[in-house]
Enzyme design. Sequence first.
Site, mmCIF file in Angstrom:
data_model
loop_
_atom_site.group_PDB
_atom_site.id
_atom_site.type_symbol
_atom_site.label_atom_id
_atom_site.label_comp_id
_atom_site.label_asym_id
_atom_site.label_seq_id
_atom_site.Cartn_x
_atom_site.Cartn_y
_atom_site.Cartn_z
ATOM 1 N N CYS A 114 0.583 -1.066 -0.233
ATOM 2 C CA CYS A 114 0.146 -0.127 0.241
ATOM 3 C C CYS A 114 1.246 1.417 -0.472
ATOM 4 O O CYS A 114 -0.153 2.597 -0.556
ATOM 5 C CB CYS A 114 -1.128 0.010 1.092
ATOM 6 S SG CYS A 114 -1.953 -1.374 1.684
ATOM 7 N N HIS A 250 -3.294 7.601 1.948
ATOM 8 C CA HIS A 250 -4.105 6.371 1.236
ATOM 9 C C HIS A 250 -5.072 6.626 2.120
ATOM 10 O O HIS A 250 -5.017 6.018 3.136
ATOM 11 C CB HIS A 250 -3.013 5.037 2.075
ATOM 12 C CG HIS A 250 -2.938 4.219 1.873
ATOM 13 N ND1 HIS A 250 -3.381 3.570 0.685
ATOM 14 C CD2 HIS A 250 -3.216 2.555 2.403
ATOM 15 C CE1 HIS A 250 -4.060 2.018 0.993
ATOM 16 N NE2 HIS A 250 -3.709 1.241 1.778
ATOM 17 N N ASN A 280 -10.101 0.079 -0.806
ATOM 18 C CA ASN A 280 -8.378 0.390 -0.553
ATOM 19 C C ASN A 280 -8.116 -0.759 -2.173
ATOM 20 O O ASN A 280 -8.202 -1.608 -2.155
ATOM 21 C CB ASN A 280 -7.900 -1.056 1.174
ATOM 22 C CG ASN A 280 -6.527 -0.842 1.150
ATOM 23 O OD1 ASN A 280 -6.146 0.049 0.479
ATOM 24 N ND2 ASN A 280 -5.817 -0.266 1.860
HETATM 25 O O1 UT7 Z 1 -3.613 -0.954 2.854
HETATM 26 C C1 UT7 Z 1 -2.734 -1.382 4.416
HETATM 27 C C2 UT7 Z 1 -3.389 -0.848 5.651
HETATM 28 N N1 UT7 Z 1 -4.330 -1.728 6.426
HETATM 29 C C3 UT7 Z 1 -5.650 -1.313 6.566
HETATM 30 O O2 UT7 Z 1 -5.538 0.379 7.198
HETATM 31 C C4 UT7 Z 1 -6.069 -1.229 7.620
HETATM 32 C C5 UT7 Z 1 -6.053 -1.500 8.943
HETATM 33 N N2 UT7 Z 1 -7.775 -1.732 9.885
HETATM 34 C C6 UT7 Z 1 -8.459 -1.464 9.263
HETATM 35 O O3 UT7 Z 1 -9.043 -0.724 9.098
HETATM 36 C C7 UT7 Z 1 -9.507 -1.900 11.101
HETATM 37 O O4 UT7 Z 1 -8.866 -2.551 11.660
HETATM 38 C C8 UT7 Z 1 -10.846 -2.902 10.496
HETATM 39 C C9 UT7 Z 1 -11.557 -2.165 9.238
HETATM 40 C C10 UT7 Z 1 -9.790 -4.074 8.981
HETATM 41 C C11 UT7 Z 1 -11.188 -3.707 11.002
HETATM 42 O O5 UT7 Z 1 -11.766 -2.718 11.890
HETATM 43 P P1 UT7 Z 1 -12.018 -2.732 13.952
HETATM 44 O O6 UT7 Z 1 -11.901 -1.680 13.815
HETATM 45 O O7 UT7 Z 1 -10.396 -2.847 13.537
HETATM 46 O O8 UT7 Z 1 -12.497 -4.470 13.817
HETATM 47 P P2 UT7 Z 1 -11.775 -5.503 14.405
HETATM 48 O O9 UT7 Z 1 -11.435 -6.451 14.223
HETATM 49 O O10 UT7 Z 1 -11.730 -5.047 16.178
HETATM 50 O O11 UT7 Z 1 -13.306 -6.047 14.895
HETATM 51 C C12 UT7 Z 1 -14.477 -5.739 15.653
HETATM 52 C C13 UT7 Z 1 -15.971 -6.782 15.423
HETATM 53 C C14 UT7 Z 1 -14.756 -9.052 15.271
HETATM 54 O O12 UT7 Z 1 -16.636 -9.668 16.554
HETATM 55 P P3 UT7 Z 1 -15.826 -9.811 17.659
HETATM 56 O O13 UT7 Z 1 -14.685 -10.139 17.538
HETATM 57 O O14 UT7 Z 1 -16.282 -8.275 18.888
HETATM 58 O O15 UT7 Z 1 -17.465 -10.024 17.880
HETATM 59 C C15 UT7 Z 1 -15.348 -9.061 14.094
HETATM 60 O O16 UT7 Z 1 -15.602 -10.235 14.044
HETATM 61 O O17 UT7 Z 1 -16.655 -6.894 14.000
HETATM 62 C C16 UT7 Z 1 -16.410 -7.885 13.579
HETATM 63 N N3 UT7 Z 1 -16.083 -7.980 12.072
HETATM 64 C C17 UT7 Z 1 -16.953 -7.992 11.303
HETATM 65 N N4 UT7 Z 1 -18.666 -7.783 11.579
HETATM 66 C C18 UT7 Z 1 -19.285 -7.637 10.601
HETATM 67 C C19 UT7 Z 1 -15.113 -8.143 11.845
HETATM 68 N N5 UT7 Z 1 -14.808 -7.524 9.793
HETATM 69 C C20 UT7 Z 1 -16.417 -7.620 9.882
HETATM 70 C C21 UT7 Z 1 -16.841 -7.928 8.840
HETATM 71 N N6 UT7 Z 1 -18.955 -7.373 9.340
HETATM 72 N N7 UT7 Z 1 -16.882 -7.604 7.503
#
Ligand code: UT7
Length: 323
Positions: A114, A250, A280
């Site tokens: 990225c 980005h 992304n």
């Molecule tokens: O381009 C390279 C750089 N990449 C990035 O910058 C990405 C960086 N990370 C992010 O953008 C975020 O961490 C994400 C968008 C990937 C995730 O957001 P988050 O607020 O960090 O969520 P999380 O991973 O802590 O997940 C929260 C909950 C989890 O459930 P539990 O464990 O709380 O029950 C996940 O399983 O959301 C769940 N979850 C979803 N739920 C519905 C994860 N993906 C999804 C989904 N739909 N697509």
Amino acid sequence: MTRRAVVKGVGHYLPERVVPNAEFEKTLDTSDEWIKSRSGIERRHFAAPNQTTSDLATHAAKAALDMAEMEGNDIDAIVLATSTADLTFPSAATMVQQAIGNTKGYAFDVQAVCAGFVYALSNANALIASGQADRVLVIGAETFSRIMDWTDRGTCVLFGDGAGAVILEAETGTGTTDDRGILATDLNSDGRYKDLLYVDGGVSTNSTGVLRMVGKEVFRHAVEKLAQTAHTALDKVGLGPDDVTWVVPHQANIRIIQSTAKKLGVGMDRVIVTVQDHGNTSAASIPLALSVGVSNGQIKQGDLVVTEAIGGGLAWGAVVIRW
Ligand code: UT7
């Protein structure tokens, strides 16, 4: 007198197929609401089955050449940032070279995921500053839809396909920050974090692989490192956040973009945001956002533009450009 790499053209291309968040609700335990609120993404484009990264890159390159009023053979070097090249080799850059009818230059790919476009801009700037090229076509192009695990809701809803391109040309400046062109760059990587974001296969392991990401950890690093690299790049030429006309980050997650802007001390009214429409697109995200920002009249000649990106590696960096 200072040799500067000045932006002469910009262009982008997005594949025809638009996929709204709701489409993932059919196959995954997810929702439009979750994707929008956690990432800011509303839709993304996916390449057609027969469309490759170099196809997307070629469309973007031709648009940038048109704006610069140049032809393929006016270009001395092509630097293409991608992690999803058509083939293991030759480079996607050489495929673009053929497609735009360039027979006199040299072309190569840069792989910094990225952060790839920031790395490519920095390399292109060095080619121009050192006199190894006068005109460089810099492209970011990706088909991340080819490396998704469609059963992993934590990653497959986040990425999209696309391409953006910029033409840089050598001009002689006075050596001050009033000069048009690339004024400063800052590149970083730290391989200790390679397991936070990677593809679990590759040529040397006889597999293709899919993207794996520890989203929360990447998020944490992103917010900390993006503001820092932008500050460092600005510092190198004695500029600060108040001098910045546009931050072009980005486009991974609107919450990262907002937190970074806040840390940097730049209001969201000075940030170009396209993540809602593109998702992304890895190395393509910054040139796509630059091209959208120019075509809708936001970015104008003379503006101070700061780009910043982070991705797998981890690799991150920033470039300061007087547009
Ligand atoms: O381009 C390279 C750089 N990449 C990035 O910058 C990405 C960086 N990370 C992010 O953008 C975020 O961490 C994400 C968008 C990937 C995730 O957001 P988050 O607020 O960090 O969520 P999380 O991973 O802590 O997940 C929260 C909950 C989890 O459930 P539990 O464990 O709380 O029950 C996940 O399983 O959301 C769940 N979850 C979803 N739920 C519905 C994860 N993906 C999804 C989904 N739909 N697509």
